[in-house]
Design a protein around this motif. Sequence first.
Motif, short mmCIF file in Angstrom:
data_model
loop_
_atom_site.label_atom_id
_atom_site.label_comp_id
_atom_site.label_asym_id
_atom_site.label_seq_id
_atom_site.Cartn_x
_atom_site.Cartn_y
_atom_site.Cartn_z
N ASN A 177 0.83 -1.19 0.00
CA ASN A 177 0.00 0.00 0.00
C ASN A 177 0.86 1.25 0.00
O ASN A 177 2.10 1.16 -0.05
N ALA A 215 -6.60 -5.20 -5.44
CA ALA A 215 -5.75 -4.96 -4.26
C ALA A 215 -5.29 -6.32 -3.78
O ALA A 215 -6.08 -7.09 -3.23
N TRP A 216 -4.03 -6.59 -4.02
CA TRP A 216 -3.52 -7.96 -3.85
C TRP A 216 -2.86 -8.10 -2.50
O TRP A 216 -1.82 -7.47 -2.26
N ASN A 239 -3.23 -8.52 2.00
CA ASN A 239 -3.82 -7.75 3.09
C ASN A 239 -3.31 -6.31 3.12
O ASN A 239 -4.03 -5.39 3.47
N SER A 253 -5.38 -4.46 0.58
CA SER A 253 -6.82 -4.43 0.82
C SER A 253 -7.19 -3.95 2.20
O SER A 253 -8.30 -3.45 2.39
N PRO A 289 -4.88 1.51 2.79
CA PRO A 289 -5.28 0.50 1.81
C PRO A 289 -5.76 1.14 0.50
O PRO A 289 -6.24 2.28 0.50
N GLY A 313 -8.27 0.55 -1.44
CA GLY A 313 -9.69 0.86 -1.53
C GLY A 313 -10.05 2.20 -0.92
O GLY A 313 -11.06 2.79 -1.28
N VAL A 337 -12.54 -1.67 -6.97
CA VAL A 337 -11.37 -2.28 -6.33
C VAL A 337 -11.78 -3.65 -5.79
O VAL A 337 -12.75 -3.75 -5.03
N ASN A 394 -10.70 -6.54 -3.47
CA ASN A 394 -9.74 -6.85 -2.41
C ASN A 394 -9.50 -8.35 -2.37
O ASN A 394 -10.42 -9.12 -2.13
N SER A 447 -7.71 -10.42 -0.11
CA SER A 447 -7.00 -10.33 1.15
C SER A 447 -6.27 -11.63 1.47
O SER A 447 -6.53 -12.68 0.88
N ARG A 486 -14.21 -8.22 -1.01
CA ARG A 486 -13.51 -9.45 -1.40
C ARG A 486 -14.44 -10.31 -2.24
O ARG A 486 -15.64 -10.37 -1.96
N SER A 519 -6.59 -12.64 6.58
CA SER A 519 -7.38 -12.00 5.53
C SER A 519 -8.37 -11.00 6.12
O SER A 519 -9.20 -10.47 5.40
#
Lengths: 245, 390
Positions: free
Chosen positions: B143, B176-177, B179, B182, B198, B200, B208, B210, B212, B242, B318
Amino acid sequence: MAIETRPFTTEDFARNPDDYYRAGYVWQVPVRVTHWVTALSITALFLTGLYIANPVFSPEGEAWKNFTMGWMRKIHFAAGFIFAVSWLTRAYWFFAGNNYARSGFPMFWRAGWWRDLWHQLWEYLKLKRGPIHLGHNALGGLSYTLGVVVLGAFQILTGLALFSQDAPTGPMNRLFGWLLPFLGGPFRVTSYHLLAAWFVFTFVILHVYIVIYDSTQYRNGLISGMITGRKFYQRGDKVQDTWLG
Amino acid sequence: MPSESMNIRASTLAGWPMTKSLSGPTTYEVLRDHGVDRRTFLKFATGITATMGLEATFVPQVVHALESKPRIPVLWMEGLSCTCCTESFIRSSHPLVGDVILNMLSLDYHPTIQVAAGFQAEEIVDKLIHDKPGQYVLAVEGNAPLADGGVYCLEGGRTFEDRLREAASKARFVVAWGNCASAGCVQAAAPNPTQATPIGKMISDKPVINVSGCPPIPIVMTGILTYILTFDRLPELDRLGRPKMFYQHRIHDKCYRRAFFDAGQYVQSWDDEGARLGHCLYKMGCRGPTTYNYCSTFKWNDGVSWPVGSGHGCLGCSEPGFWDDGPFFQRLANIPQINIDSWPETVGKVVAGAAAIGAGAHAVSAIAKNAVKPTEKVPVESSSGVKGEE
């Protein structure tokens, strides 16, 4: 009317019973029923909840022969739903019932309620008999509102949100699942739920004690009142529910 | 299957179908070029269909999509991260899955595994952003720290925040790859001095997704992209953004130790009898009951094992803020608001105990004062005013 200050005796009572005890109908049927349903369900919820939070005993043998945690959770969920129904019924009766059904509400916009609150606290600390109420006194009503109504609502909402995790596509999740991310995720909500349960238990300790104390101190039938609906007062008691309106 | 019907119902976003605007070779063509035969390709397609939670009748649709639609270009950026997501991503032990992931994604830029370096590498990014606006997928690992103008993460002489916003402005959507991307992960753990944020929460004009996990399971990336190729829409997301097909269920609900949980049989301490018998790790702080991930279904390293399978509780990697929900080997969280190391139970016992002591003290003094009998009356002012049944 003369001011009565000496202790009354059995002879006094025999001479003129009307002077001493008279009954007033206070708690209507829904209030009494929801009280005991709530009491029983909170007991079941707290005991099973303690086990769910910290399973202190474990059965021996094969896993498929045992269902200890499973039963604890089933009882917890069932009692939770019963408590929720009881809460809703009592909330309805707040509007539909007699004036005493509303006496537990903290009427903080009324000066009389505040006076009663400090007065009652002082009377308890001085161990004096003090003035008598037929409904809740301000202090009792406030603790009831916080301990049962507010904490109860919090427990019902967080409980249903946590319960909804079992069925992520179910209606419970649609209704209450949003609470989990809102309150910081299911793990923290579990902690808050348990903490609030201890606060409810704290209320129960204070409630049971003060009921016994009040009942012996005032001889007003506080305990039997929750069964029969009638509470007693003596002639000359200043009935303190005036702030009730 | 509920998950399947739900995915089909998912709404189509404006600007879709996105595959219409793509160009280049299809996934199947790329795989054939790499020497993958059709039989292996079909096995992959069947596997990925099952992974997405779709039933077998969807296999032809997935195969058709992979055969006929061009690959989705992916721009992979790394911000504040430990690269564990990439490590997870490139270490799929199954050679085909790894191959497919790397080939089907058309990874045009990846800081860790790209061949190009320096200005040459930066040129690829600029080219992708300017030549294929609205076509590529931006995958972000890690991030961006926003404190002090974002100076805590610099790439190619610019802040990562700046680069991220530029790349995201032209992307079709953002993945968003991990934790970090995301939910913030360890960089965003309290007190979060660099204000790591993050993805998002930074990008609001693009969808986006996520993904996680610390790291996430590699197959999820393949699953998402195959889903988009096949159905031309984004997968349905849960409340934390997610994809539901991977993050709908709790670890706990598909855990193979669940029977011990329901039976009430728990590991009480490490290396005890219960640990040897494989009992539930609930009391050892396992976060499975509050963690939504795919581990208990798909496991790790192609089904070799996963944390709970190795006798260690789930850490909840996650879930947002899982670093702050410690200690990891404790069943319940400390209460962050009170900011002392207190279990809810400890706090509750203290409060309840204080109430009991207070009530007891009051009772003792009441008895000592011999006050527990009606001895006094208050001055009478009015005996009327009693409501109810008189």
